[in-house]
Design a protein around this motif. Structure first.
Motif, short mmCIF file in Angstrom:
data_model
loop_
_atom_site.label_atom_id
_atom_site.label_comp_id
_atom_site.label_asym_id
_atom_site.label_seq_id
_atom_site.Cartn_x
_atom_site.Cartn_y
_atom_site.Cartn_z
N ARG A 1 -8.80 52.06 -38.27
CA ARG A 1 -7.88 52.51 -37.37
C ARG A 1 -6.86 51.70 -37.46
NH1 ARG A 1 -7.89 53.27 -30.74
NH2 ARG A 1 -5.94 53.95 -30.53
N ASN A 2 -5.42 52.48 -37.72
CA ASN A 2 -4.29 51.63 -38.04
C ASN A 2 -3.12 51.89 -37.25
OD1 ASN A 2 -3.68 54.27 -38.92
ND2 ASN A 2 -2.76 53.64 -40.89
N ASN A 3 -3.46 52.31 -36.10
CA ASN A 3 -2.38 52.65 -34.98
C ASN A 3 -2.59 51.97 -33.61
OD1 ASN A 3 -3.26 54.94 -33.03
ND2 ASN A 3 -3.84 55.46 -35.10
N LEU A 4 -1.42 51.98 -32.97
CA LEU A 4 -1.44 51.10 -31.67
C LEU A 4 -1.26 52.37 -30.59
CD1 LEU A 4 0.46 47.81 -32.50
CD2 LEU A 4 -2.00 47.94 -31.63
N GLY A 5 -2.18 53.25 -30.36
CA GLY A 5 -2.05 54.21 -29.64
C GLY A 5 -1.23 55.70 -30.00
N TRP A 6 -0.30 55.54 -31.01
CA TRP A 6 0.22 56.52 -31.46
C TRP A 6 -0.46 57.88 -31.49
CZ3 TRP A 6 0.65 60.42 -35.03
CH2 TRP A 6 1.90 60.96 -35.30
N PRO A 7 -0.02 58.82 -30.98
CA PRO A 7 1.55 59.42 -30.77
C PRO A 7 1.49 58.95 -29.29
CG PRO A 7 -0.03 61.22 -30.96
CD PRO A 7 -0.80 60.00 -31.32
N TRP A 8 0.47 58.36 -28.46
CA TRP A 8 0.86 58.27 -27.21
C TRP A 8 1.59 56.83 -26.94
CZ3 TRP A 8 -3.90 60.21 -29.08
CH2 TRP A 8 -4.08 61.53 -28.38
N LYS A 9 2.17 56.79 -25.73
CA LYS A 9 3.06 55.68 -25.49
C LYS A 9 2.18 54.40 -25.52
CE LYS A 9 6.25 57.74 -22.11
NZ LYS A 9 5.24 58.89 -21.97
N PHE A 10 2.62 53.21 -26.03
CA PHE A 10 2.07 51.90 -26.28
C PHE A 10 1.41 51.44 -24.98
CE2 PHE A 10 2.17 47.44 -26.19
CZ PHE A 10 1.29 46.92 -27.14
N LYS A 11 0.23 50.87 -25.08
CA LYS A 11 -0.28 50.08 -23.91
C LYS A 11 -0.98 48.73 -24.53
CE LYS A 11 -1.41 54.06 -20.97
NZ LYS A 11 -2.41 54.93 -20.36
N LEU A 12 -0.94 47.72 -23.74
CA LEU A 12 -1.58 46.52 -24.05
C LEU A 12 -2.97 46.75 -24.56
CD1 LEU A 12 -0.28 43.86 -21.84
CD2 LEU A 12 -0.06 43.70 -24.24
N ASP A 13 -3.77 47.74 -23.91
CA ASP A 13 -5.18 47.89 -24.04
C ASP A 13 -5.40 48.21 -25.69
OD1 ASP A 13 -5.58 47.19 -21.65
OD2 ASP A 13 -5.99 49.36 -20.82
N TYR A 14 -4.21 48.98 -26.27
CA TYR A 14 -4.45 49.48 -27.56
C TYR A 14 -4.67 48.29 -28.79
CZ TYR A 14 -3.19 53.89 -25.71
OH TYR A 14 -3.06 54.92 -24.95
N ALA A 15 -4.32 47.16 -28.29
CA ALA A 15 -4.40 45.94 -29.36
C ALA A 15 -5.52 44.98 -28.61
CB ALA A 15 -3.29 45.36 -29.36
N TYR A 16 -6.15 44.29 -29.76
CA TYR A 16 -6.97 43.33 -29.66
C TYR A 16 -6.33 42.22 -28.66
CZ TYR A 16 -10.79 45.07 -32.59
OH TYR A 16 -11.78 45.83 -33.40
N PRO A 17 -6.79 41.60 -27.69
CA PRO A 17 -6.39 40.61 -27.04
C PRO A 17 -6.10 39.21 -27.54
CG PRO A 17 -8.48 40.82 -26.02
CD PRO A 17 -8.10 42.00 -27.17
N THR A 18 -5.15 38.38 -26.99
CA THR A 18 -5.00 37.13 -27.41
C THR A 18 -5.21 36.20 -26.18
OG1 THR A 18 -2.50 36.84 -26.91
CG2 THR A 18 -3.28 37.63 -29.25
N ASN A 19 -5.41 34.83 -26.39
CA ASN A 19 -5.55 33.96 -25.51
C ASN A 19 -4.41 33.82 -24.37
OD1 ASN A 19 -8.28 33.42 -26.29
ND2 ASN A 19 -7.50 31.49 -27.51
N SER A 20 -3.33 34.01 -24.98
CA SER A 20 -1.93 34.05 -24.23
C SER A 20 -1.75 35.20 -23.52
CB SER A 20 -0.84 33.43 -25.12
OG SER A 20 -0.51 34.35 -26.18
N GLY A 21 -2.29 36.52 -24.24
CA GLY A 21 -1.80 37.82 -23.70
C GLY A 21 -0.63 38.37 -24.42
N ARG A 22 0.10 37.34 -25.43
CA ARG A 22 1.18 37.73 -25.84
C ARG A 22 1.18 37.72 -27.56
NH1 ARG A 22 6.45 38.04 -22.86
NH2 ARG A 22 5.85 37.81 -20.51
#
Length: 277
Positions: A60-81
């Motif tokens: 899978r190579n998209n971050l929610g496309w074509p829906w609006k981006f949400k943080l949940d679409y990416a693997y989380p980091t310790n800092s959240g950013r």
């Protein structure tokens, strides 16, 4: 800010040391896969965080496309950013600002709209959906709205595509967050007051344009702004569509530009921005 031909151009601030924070809007069929390989390598070389799509290991190579981006679409980091976000996503300003570290540089790719339509038409196999002509691209050009409706509601092999999403009608504008009637948005492509508001937002947000027709010049500008090395911007071409060149009749060329009105305005804006700097 300054104005060039009536367009508001953001003055660039050049970093004094290497910047590692980049949000890149990967517009489809604009040389963007070539750019993404560069950003992924940079993240690996400098050990910075990158927003990888959930399911990335399963191709899978998209971050929610074509829906609006949400943080949940990416693997989380310790800092959240994240330091870098570069996979396919819809530009969603508020949510993306939450995802990125402060001081992030915003970059987007853009392609001349008529050539973009030709490339997308063949890359996404739209020629196989034109059943009433042995010259599918010519048939499409003579009735773009008719065939776009057919394209939007017939399944194709590209799993990322969704019904109701056009890849030949203002598709770069969709990637750059312009509301076109998908994902609960109202279609604003004929609303002149909204278009002005949108471009004011674009001009106040994006720093660096990557114009496909001037790819090398765009990379040099990016290198200068981010204080990257030539090694950082080495690239190899990825995902280039193979299709025959098309001899455009001037009237048809203009019709395609007018039909892709927001893409045409975006290209004009980003192209002017590149050469202003």
């Amino acid at each position: 800010y300054t104005f060039v031909d009536g367009l508001e151009i953001r003055k660039l601030l050049f970093f004094k040391s290497r910047s590692t924070n980049v949000l890149y809007i990967k517009t489809h069929k604009s040389g963007s896969e070539t750019m993404v390989t560069m950003f992924r390598r940079f993240a690996l070389n400098y050990h910075v965080s990158i927003a990888l799509p959930v399911g990335f290991v399963k191709s899978r190579n998209n971050l929610g496309w074509p829906w609006k981006f949400k943080l949940d679409y990416a693997y989380p980091t310790n800092s959240g950013r994240y330091n870098i976000l570069c996979d396919h996503s819809i530009f969603t300003p508020d949510e993306m600002e939450k995802a990125m570290v402060p001081g992030t540089v915003y970059i987007a790719s853009i392609r001349e709209p008529v050539d973009h339509v030709l490339s997308a038409f063949y890359y996404f196999d739209k020629d196989k959906l034109v059943k009433d002509s042995d010259k599918p691209f010519e048939a499409f050009l003579h009735d773009m709205e008719k065939y776009d409706r057919i394209f939007n509601f017939k399944s194709v092999k590209h799993l990322c595509l969704q019904k109701g999403v056009s890849v030949v009608h203002n598709a770069q504008a969709l990637d750059l967050g312009f509301p076109l009637g998908f994902d609960g948005d109202k279609n604003e492509q004929s609303n002149q007051s909204y278009i002005k508001k949108y471009f004011k937002m674009i001009s106040s947000t994006f720093h660096i344009p990557i114009v496909l027709e001037h790819f090398h010049e765009s990379l040099i500008l990016m290198k200068r702004v981010l204080k990257w090395s030539f090694k950082d911007i080495l690239f190899f071409i990825r995902n280039k569509t193979k299709h025959k060149k098309y001899n455009w009749h001037p009237k048809i060329h203009e019709n395609v530009k007018n039909w892709n009105n927001i893409d045409t305005l975006l290209y004009r804006y980003f192209n002017r921005t590149l050469w202003y700097h």
